[in-house]
Design an enzyme around this catalytic site. Structure first.
Site, short mmCIF file in Angstrom:
data_model
loop_
_atom_site.label_atom_id
_atom_site.label_comp_id
_atom_site.label_asym_id
_atom_site.label_seq_id
_atom_site.Cartn_x
_atom_site.Cartn_y
_atom_site.Cartn_z
N LYS A 52 3.69 1.14 4.47
CA LYS A 52 4.14 0.58 3.20
C LYS A 52 5.66 0.58 3.15
O LYS A 52 6.30 1.56 3.55
CB LYS A 52 3.56 1.42 2.05
N SER A 77 -0.01 -0.54 -6.21
CA SER A 77 1.12 -1.22 -5.62
C SER A 77 0.97 -1.45 -4.12
O SER A 77 1.58 -2.35 -3.56
CB SER A 77 2.39 -0.42 -5.88
N SER A 84 -2.13 3.88 -6.53
CA SER A 84 -1.74 2.80 -5.62
C SER A 84 -2.30 2.89 -4.21
O SER A 84 -2.12 1.96 -3.42
CB SER A 84 -0.23 2.69 -5.55
N1 GLN Z 1 -0.38 0.93 -11.12
C1 GLN Z 1 0.26 2.18 -11.46
C2 GLN Z 1 1.64 1.90 -11.97
O1 GLN Z 1 1.98 0.78 -12.10
C3 GLN Z 1 0.29 3.08 -10.26
C4 GLN Z 1 1.36 2.76 -9.29
C5 GLN Z 1 1.39 3.66 -8.12
O2 GLN Z 1 0.47 4.46 -7.89
N2 GLN Z 1 2.47 3.56 -7.37
O3 GLN Z 1 2.40 2.78 -12.23
#
Ligand code: GLN
Length: 535
Positions: free
Chosen positions: A81, A156, A180
């Site tokens: 990532k 994400s 994410s």
């Molecule tokens: N979707 C969640 C957010 O927008 C989690 C994001 C993540 O785990 N990086 O914060």
């Protein structure tokens, strides 16, 4: 032969490499070819490092020929990532503000992959600074779900899940701040683990919310997740919150795959109303399979979970607003001079750069976080959220007094369409309603495929949660359930996926049908060129 290689799990590849049936160069090249063939449609990668990956592979092949004792995953390629710094390789965190930045150092996670001899195929797409559930907040355009290219691959870390689901990489690294790793796994039919907070070093991961962030494995099987967890996990003196203890025995647990006599709790608050019918049906069937395998299932209640989302969206923006203050255009990253100002002050340059470099979602959260932390409001917002956080940890503690692990659906729905929720922040935030409590409490969680929803034929996931530092329980339960589900399906769920996954020639019809692709193509070629030219 090539598709043979890309279809294999990491464990199978490791086995074939160690028996010298295939070389690391062959394994790496097969995945690079697959990327060439399908990533024009999937858009999982922001950067592909063919040369670097092949150089690592050649080195491993030579060392194997010389009889050196290599790590079990040596020569097995992996995608990372784009939130993890990679020495000499671009790292953007999905943001314009870091476009063209080449880090001078490796994140500990990356250093450990390299030490194990794993070729790094490239960097995967993500929502900007990991804020989102769909990759649509990436400054470089969205990634696409290999099951249906018009849908999101989660976020994400949607680039990592899409790469693994479309056989472009057997393994990937993700990060999970609120879901994410687990949510992308659920919507792409893959496996994702968020280890215990502190179980994998955060050193060199671009911070979103430091008290919640955790890196972990993105894979197609539970055993592969355990193998990768064992590589990246463990104490790191460079991370002050790193747990100073050996990696939990995840590999042993994954191999044992046993739930006999275990007590499993179904979380009453995560499921039911608001969850798609097919998601619930597959979840209930999975729970029944666990019972059939010898587990005892009870319902448990965690009443404070009702406030988890609200607490998270105060704590996360507060920490993010502080972490993102370092992007000030003075030391590295994008620098924009304000228009029509002759002799701009440092503050004017910062404002212009942050305005141009950050996307809307990032700005929204900086404003929210700054507000929540401001004097006069701190106690009412940030302070209250921290109290809720404590209540959630207590709910987990009480639940784990009764049961060994907890289970729930990973997400309320299957993958939604690209464009469907991007203009509705609250609808986007709700995707993580079931994953967020684990981050607030620092406990480990895993999502694995539970089947296809009847309504839309798309993958859905089951989440397993365990007490802090007991990560091995995820793997024991996960592997047992995976085996039972694979028996039911007559093979892994991904084998049921559409054409893209099995046959690269059917792609053009998908690709041309996508209106959003054009945008991301331009964005991506800018990145590929590496250098930025902008006013
Ligand atoms: N979707 C969640 C957010 O927008 C989690 C994001 C993540 O785990 N990086 O914060």
């Amino acid at each position: 032969m090539t598709s043979d290689i890309t279809r294999a799990s990491a464990a199978e590849l490791a086995d074939r490499l160690s028996r010298k049936e295939i070389s690391a160069v062959e394994a790496t090249q097969a995945h690079l070819d697959r990327i060439d063939a399908v990533d024009g449609s999937v858009r999982a990668f922001l950067h592909v490092d063919a040369r670097g990956a092949l150089a690592t592979a050649r080195d491993i092949d030579q060392r194997r020929m010389a009889g050196e004792d290599l790590h079990v995953l040596a020569g097995v390629p992996i995608a990372v990532k784009d939130i993890a710094t990679t020495k000499g390789m671009p790292t953007t965190a999905g943001s314009r503000i870091l476009e063209g930045w080449i880090p001078p150092y490796d994140a500990t996670v990356v250093a450990r992959l390299k030490a194990a001899g794993m070729p790094i195929l490239g960097k995967t797409n993500m929502d900007e600074f990991a804020m989102g559930s769909s990759t649509e907040h990436s400054a470089f355009g969205p990634s696409h779900n290999p099951w249906d290219l018009e849908r999101i691959p989660g976020g994400s870390g949607g680039g990592s899940s899409a790469a693994v689901a479309s056989y472009q990489a057997p393994l990937a690294i993700g990060t999970d701040t609120g879901g994410s790793i687990r949510q992308p796994a659920a919507v792409t039919g893959t496996v994702g683990t968020k280890p215990t907070y502190g179980g994998v070093s955060r050193y060199g991961l671009i911070a979103l919310a430091s008290s919640l962030d955790q890196a972990g494995p993105v894979t197609r099987t539970v055993l592969d997740a355990a193998l990768l967890h064992s590589v990246i996990g463990g104490y790191d003196p460079m991370d002050s919150t790193s747990i100073n203890a050996p990696v939990p025995p995840v590999l042993e647990a994954a191999r044992r795959a046993d739930v006999k006599g275990m007590r499993i709790g179904v979380v009453k608050e995560l499921g039911g109303e608001g969850y798609q019918q097919g998601v619930r049906a597959r979840f209930e069937e999975s729970v029944q399979l666990l019972v059939d395998a010898g587990a005892e299932v009870v319902e448990v209640s965690c009443p404070s979970f009702e406030y988890a989302l609200a607490a998270y969206y105060l704590i996360l923006p507060s920490e993010a607003s502080s972490n993102l203050a370092k992007f000030d255009a003075m030391r590295y990253g994008l620098r924009v001079l304000p228009e029509g100002v002759d002799d701009p002050s440092a503050e004017q340059v910062m404002a212009a750069s942050r305005d141009a470099g950050f996307g809307d979602e990032v700005k929204r959260r900086i404003i929210l976080g700054t507000y929540a932390l401001s004097s006069g409001y701190y106690d009412a917002y940030y302070g209250s959220a921290q109290k809720v956080r404590t209540l959630i940890s207590r709910d987990f503690a009480a639940a784990f007094d009764q049961v060994d692990v907890l289970v729930s659906p990973t997400t309320p729905t299957t993958a939604f369409k690209i464009g469907e929720k991007v203009d509705n922040p609250l609808a986007m935030y709700l995707n993580d309603i079931a994953t967020i409590p684990a981050n607030l409490a620092g406990i480990p969680g895993m999502s694995l495929p539970s089947g296809l929803a009847d309504e839309d034929g798309l993958p859905t996931g089951i989440q397993i949660l365990a007490p802090a530092t007991k990560d091995e329980r995820l793997y024991g339960v996960g592997a047992a359930l995976e085996a039972a589900l694979n028996r039911r399906w007559g093979g892994p769920l991904l084998a049921k996926a559409p054409e893209l996954l099995t046959n690269t020639t059917g792609l053009s019809t998908h690709a041309t049908g996508l209106s959003t692709t054009a945008l991301s193509t331009t964005a991506l070629s800018t990145t590929a060129n590496g250098r930025e030219v902008r006013s």
